[in-house]
Design an enzyme around this catalytic site. Structure first.
Site, short mmCIF file in Angstrom:
data_model
loop_
_atom_site.label_atom_id
_atom_site.label_comp_id
_atom_site.label_asym_id
_atom_site.label_seq_id
_atom_site.Cartn_x
_atom_site.Cartn_y
_atom_site.Cartn_z
N CYS A 8 0.83 -1.21 0.00
CA CYS A 8 0.00 0.00 0.00
C CYS A 8 0.86 1.26 0.00
CB CYS A 8 -0.92 -0.01 1.22
SG CYS A 8 -2.28 1.18 1.11
N ASP A 127 -6.00 -2.89 11.78
CA ASP A 127 -4.84 -2.01 11.87
C ASP A 127 -4.69 -1.54 13.31
OD1 ASP A 127 -2.66 -0.53 11.03
OD2 ASP A 127 -3.78 0.78 9.68
#
Length: 209
Positions: A8, A127
């Site tokens: 990412c 996360d």
């Protein structure tokens, strides 16, 4: 079972190519202006044009105005949305595009209840909880993850070549998501770190068979 790998926060064509060559399954583009990994539409479209078939392009948004999301989808061939803010189920599903919902994990959070609030999500991305949005390269306590979420698990938060193998063996996620763990600087990837990360995931997959 093969653990899918998402790289990412790509901002440069050379880094995208390194991720593809290393064997990444998905590539993330960040459309959150405060992020140092933010890309504008022209840059994102240029990067997306270099992505080969069967590699997933993921667009990351944080509490974005729906018009901004639609404008992005019109300009960039995004396959999967990643909603990383405080969006609810109705917001996430309005774009007629598959999406994953991020959860910022901390002690006391009921992840099963959170997952149940997004029945249309393809997966839940876990996360670390930090001030602001994004994990900030921090690892959260993996023991907080229940044995089953009722959704495929995408693990994020402070992953790198040194710890991702352990994460894959312990949690057996459907996918892992890395950004800062393969960087030389914010938004600038390191080819050696990308290759080491992919190698570590694949080695863990083999040992888990």
């Amino acid at each position: 079972m093969k653990t899918r790998i998402k790289i990412c926060g790509l901002t440069r064509a050379s880094d995208l190519q390194e991720a593809v060559d290393a064997g990444a399954d998905a590539l993330g583009l960040v459309f959150y202006p405060p992020s140092p990994r933010y890309v504008d539409l022209a840059t994102a479209a240029s990067l997306a044009s270099r992505v080969p078939p069967l590699v997933t392009i993921v667009g990351l948004f944080v509490n974005a105005d729906p018009a901004q999301v639609r404008a992005t989808l019109a300009a960039v061939p995004i396959h999967l949305l990643q909603m990383h803010g405080d969006e609810d189920e109705a917001y996430c599903r309005q774009f007629d595009r598959p999406y994953v919902k991020a959860a910022r994990v901390r002690a006391g959070m009921d992840l099963l209840q959170y997952a149940a609030g997004f029945p249309s999500a393809q997966a839940l991305l876990l996360d670390a909880f930090v001030e602001g949005y994004g994990g900030g390269g921090k690892v959260f306590d993996w023991s907080l993850v229940p044995p089953t979420l009722g959704k495929p698990l995408i693990l994020s938060g402070g992953l790198d070549a040194g710890n991702v193998g352990d994460a894959v063996r312990r949690l057996k996620p459907a996918a892992v998501d890395v950004s800062s763990g393969v960087e030389a600087d914010q938004g600038i990837k390191d080819a050696k770190k990308i290759r080491a990360f992919v190698k570590a995931v694949r080695a863990a997959d083999q040992r888990g068979e």
